[in-house]
Design a protein around this motif. Structure first.
Motif, PDB file in Angstrom:
ATOM      1  N   LEU A 374     -17.338  12.014  10.812  1.00 52.88           N
ATOM      2  CA  LEU A 374     -17.226  11.459  12.156  1.00 52.88           C
ATOM      3  C   LEU A 374     -16.789   9.997  12.104  1.00 52.88           C
ATOM      4  O   LEU A 374     -15.980   9.549  12.931  1.00 52.88           O
ATOM      5  N   ALA A 375     -17.310   9.240  11.131  1.00 53.43           N
ATOM      6  CA  ALA A 375     -16.897   7.843  10.985  1.00 53.43           C
ATOM      7  C   ALA A 375     -15.410   7.751  10.699  1.00 53.43           C
ATOM      8  O   ALA A 375     -14.696   6.921  11.278  1.00 53.43           O
ATOM      9  N   ASP A 376     -14.901   8.597   9.807  1.00 55.03           N
ATOM     10  CA  ASP A 376     -13.467   8.606   9.517  1.00 55.03           C
ATOM     11  C   ASP A 376     -12.655   8.965  10.755  1.00 55.03           C
ATOM     12  O   ASP A 376     -11.594   8.389  11.016  1.00 55.03           O
ATOM     13  N   ARG A 377     -13.155   9.926  11.522  1.00 57.93           N
ATOM     14  CA  ARG A 377     -12.408  10.347  12.702  1.00 57.93           C
ATOM     15  C   ARG A 377     -12.353   9.233  13.742  1.00 57.93           C
ATOM     16  O   ARG A 377     -11.339   9.078  14.440  1.00 57.93           O
ATOM     17  N   LEU A 378     -13.420   8.457  13.861  1.00 53.44           N
ATOM     18  CA  LEU A 378     -13.412   7.353  14.816  1.00 53.44           C
ATOM     19  C   LEU A 378     -12.356   6.312  14.460  1.00 53.44           C
ATOM     20  O   LEU A 378     -11.864   5.601  15.335  1.00 53.44           O
ATOM     21  N   GLY A 379     -12.033   6.216  13.171  1.00 52.15           N
ATOM     22  CA  GLY A 379     -10.990   5.283  12.765  1.00 52.15           C
ATOM     23  C   GLY A 379      -9.605   5.883  12.741  1.00 52.15           C
ATOM     24  O   GLY A 379      -8.632   5.217  12.368  1.00 52.15           O
ATOM     25  N   GLY A 380      -9.489   7.156  13.121  1.00 54.94           N
ATOM     26  CA  GLY A 380      -8.178   7.807  13.119  1.00 54.94           C
ATOM     27  C   GLY A 380      -7.718   8.211  11.746  1.00 54.94           C
ATOM     28  O   GLY A 380      -6.544   8.481  11.533  1.00 54.94           O
ATOM     29  N   HIS A 381      -8.667   8.280  10.759  1.00 60.44           N
ATOM     30  CA  HIS A 381      -8.280   8.588   9.384  1.00 60.44           C
ATOM     31  C   HIS A 381      -8.580  10.030   9.000  1.00 60.44           C
ATOM     32  O   HIS A 381      -8.269  10.439   7.896  1.00 60.44           O
ATOM     33  N   LEU A 416       0.606   2.722  13.243  1.00 57.18           N
ATOM     34  CA  LEU A 416      -0.443   2.652  12.238  1.00 57.18           C
ATOM     35  C   LEU A 416      -1.077   1.269  12.173  1.00 57.18           C
ATOM     36  O   LEU A 416      -2.304   1.134  12.136  1.00 57.18           O
ATOM     37  N   ASP A 417      -0.260   0.223  12.180  1.00 57.00           N
ATOM     38  CA  ASP A 417      -0.805  -1.136  12.107  1.00 57.00           C
ATOM     39  C   ASP A 417      -1.679  -1.440  13.307  1.00 57.00           C
ATOM     40  O   ASP A 417      -2.735  -2.077  13.184  1.00 57.00           O
ATOM     41  N   ALA A 418      -1.262  -0.986  14.481  1.00 59.52           N
ATOM     42  CA  ALA A 418      -2.054  -1.234  15.685  1.00 59.52           C
ATOM     43  C   ALA A 418      -3.378  -0.491  15.634  1.00 59.52           C
ATOM     44  O   ALA A 418      -4.427  -1.019  16.027  1.00 59.52           O
ATOM     45  N   ALA A 419      -3.353   0.747  15.123  1.00 54.30           N
ATOM     46  CA  ALA A 419      -4.590   1.524  15.016  1.00 54.30           C
ATOM     47  C   ALA A 419      -5.561   0.880  14.036  1.00 54.30           C
ATOM     48  O   ALA A 419      -6.772   0.814  14.285  1.00 54.30           O
TER      49      ALA A 419
END
Length: 618
Positions: A374-381, A416-419
């Motif tokens: 879930l932590a990874d998903r919150l960062g879009g990774h 990607l940079d903005a995310a």
């Protein structure tokens, strides 16, 4: 492209459909360098090819006792010597430039892909394989690109020499011309087996590298449990397998080399025997025999490039295939449509988790693995890494997970940079890069948080004292003290707090922390939690934790159960009214979870609702 111009401004968009196509793409993008190398190679090879003609001319001048022709021959030999030296020097220069620039291009592509995928990369490709691709495989790919132009020059020189011999002396030139294809292609039947053995060797070497990397990374743990000898034994066995595979591969290449010595030897013996008979009968001059023999001898030199290009291709093809496997992964299947980073609430549609803007939200998960995902998903990774053909890589889900929203904008639609600027995720086991503490904290940031404020909020006073004492040549300044690779000289809690300070310095719009205080004691944990809340005031912060000390300081707490948010409130509210939350936070078993209190017992529940008593129960 010259070496001084590296790195490339843009390494390009590689063809990752297959390893050979990737090699062709590399060569096509270095066409100018290849043409330069080809030109100098032709000058070098043709100058060498001219020596037999001049030497034969000189020998015939001696036979005819002609001093003028002998002097002319000497002058021509001197000119050819200069041309050979210049051609060889510039060929080496341009070929090595091609090698280095090709290797640099591949390294830049790999670095760009690594930065794009982030933590998703190592979930799809083993860390040891990534290391092998970015080191040894890059060198082998560069070798093929470098050898290609020298082989092309050698092939053109072979054709020119054979045609010239046929025109100069058909009786012997035809023999040489007919023998050249046999000499050049005689090893082809052995190349598939040699390639398979080379591939097998590369595979074994990659596994050994991966095992060594994992062993070194876990050396401290291995020492703690006494497992060094076990893993060293595994590495010895893997190393011996690599040695055996290398020996078998070398045997095949030795056979190929022997064939390329044997066949030209047979040609030279046949040429001398037949040519001597023609000279004895007076059908050719001695000078002509010397010329043809010398030319045939020098043909062995360009023939060596045939063996080299075959070997370079057999080694570079699997290396290119491994590089393609990494480069073909992509962050998302959809193109980015939004450039600027939005602001607002952070929301995950898959779980229903909402992190309101400007608040400190804590998330409690009973499953640590679920918390990490879930932590990874919150960062879009955490979107599945897919190949450019659209195939979902192994380990990815077979259905599309909706993107996390920031201010109502899907992170997948951001550049990607903005995310990465908008949402920063600190893993449960963050990595510290080697360098000074000042370099560690010198990261892209908003500029609103200083390194001193971040270190203070992360309670790094003892870390600074330890670094100051360990300082050798920095004058006692902990900011200039070097940190060893991955911070191995520091304790787990010290590494965790330095990584937290690095994350706080960046000051992103939304900061996601996965167990940020799991490696520290309870007293330090309380101060770190208070420091995070104070420094991140009016900034969106999400912390995955189960410690009451941190949860009690959060503005709101969300309980995630089986992939869904089932309860939201403050720590004390959830502790009173949610048994599943109480079971996770206080470490109660099912038998220990009390039944719901009857009416009129609120005062009794409130009486025990203190952080100290919760810790005692934990």
């Amino acid at each position: 492209m010259q070496i001084r111009d590296l790195p490339y401004t843009d390494p390009g968009d590689p063809d990752v459909r297959s390893g050979p196509r990737f090699l062709i793409w590399l060569g096509r993008n270095q066409i100018r360098g290849q043409l330069k190398s080809l030109s100098w190679g032709l000058l070098h090879q043709c100058s060498i090819a001219g020596l037999p003609l001049v030497i034969g001319f000189a020998v015939q001048a001696v036979v005819d006792r002609s001093g003028n022709r002998l002097a002319l021959s000497g002058g021509l030999i001197a000119v050819l010597g200069v041309l050979i030296a210049v051609g060889d020097t510039m060929l080496h220069r341009t070929a090595i430039t091609n090698w280095i620039t090709a290797a640099a291009r591949v390294q830049q592509l790999l670095a760009r892909k690594t930065a794009e995928l982030g933590s998703a990369l190592t979930r799809q490709v083993a860390a040891g394989e990534v290391v092998a691709v970015s080191t040894g495989d890059v060198e082998k790919i560069g070798w093929f690109v470098e050898a290609l132009s020298r082989f092309a020059a050698a092939a053109v020189a072979l054709v020119i020499i054979c045609v010239g011999l046929v025109v100069y002396l058909p009786s012997l030139g035809v023999l040489v011309a007919l023998a050249m294809p046999v000499l050049a292609l005689g090893v082809l039947p052995f190349l598939p087996r040699a390639t398979r053995r080379a591939d097998f060797q590369r595979e074994k070497a990659g596994k050994a590298t991966e095992l060594a990397s994992d062993t070194v990374a876990g050396l401290r743990v291995l020492r703690g449990i006494g497992g060094e000898e076990l893993f060293l034994g595994r590495y010895r066995r893997a190393s011996q397998e690599v040695r055996k595979a290398a020996v078998r591969s070398a045997q095949m290449w030795s056979l190929i080399s022997a064939i390329q010595v044997l066949l030209p030897g047979v040609l030279l013996i046949s040429l001398v025997t037949y040519g001597a008979a023609l000279a004895r009968d007076g059908k050719i001059d001695v000078g002509q025999l010397v010329t043809v023999y010398s030319a045939a001898t020098l043909l062995l030199f360009p023939l060596r490039h045939v063996e080299e290009i075959a070997m370079a291709y057999s080694f570079s093809r699997p290396s290119a295939q491994r590089a393609v496997r990494v480069l073909s992964l992509s962050r998302v299947a959809r193109p980015s449509t939004v450039d600027a980073a939005p602001t607002g609430d952070l929301y995950d549609p898959a779980t229903g988790l909402m992190a309101p803007e400007g608040l400190f939200t804590a998330v409690v998960c009973g499953d640590p693995d679920e918390a990490g995902r879930l932590a990874d998903r919150l960062g879009g990774h955490a979107q599945p890494a897919v190949s450019q053909e659209g195939a979902v890589e192994e380990g990815a889900t077979d259905h599309e997970v909706p993107s996390v929203l920031l201010g109502g904008v899907p992170l997948d639609e951001l550049e990607l940079d903005a995310a990465r600027t908008a949402v920063l995720v600190q893993d449960k086991d963050p990595v510290l890069l080697s360098g000074t503490l000042r370099e560690l904290l010198d990261v892209p940031s908003s500029g609103r948080v200083t390194a001193e404020d971040a270190l203070s909020a992360a309670q790094c006073d003892d870390v600074l004292n330890a670094l100051a004492q360990a300082s050798v040549d920095s004058g006692g300044d902990p900011m200039d003290t070097r940190i060893t690779e991955r911070g191995r000289s520091l304790s787990g809690g010290q590494r965790q707090r330095l990584a937290l300070a690095r994350s706080l310095v960046t000051d992103p719009e939304a900061l996601v922390l996965d167990e940020p205080t799991s490696a520290v004691d309870s007293h330090t944990e309380a101060r770190v939690a208070a420091g995070i809340k104070a420094l991140r005031k009016n900034r969106t912060t999400v912390a995955f934790a189960s410690s009451p000390l941190l949860l009690d300081l959060a503005d709101r707490v969300a309980l995630v159960h089986r992939g869904t948010v089932v309860a939201v409130g403050t720590h004390r509210e959830l502790l009173r009214g949610e048994p599943r939350y109480r079971a996770v936070v206080t470490r109660e078993t099912d038998d220990e979870i009390p039944a719901p209190a009857p009416p009129g017992k609120d005062e009794a529940i409130h009486a025990i609702d203190t952080i100290e008593e919760i810790e005692e129960r934990a």
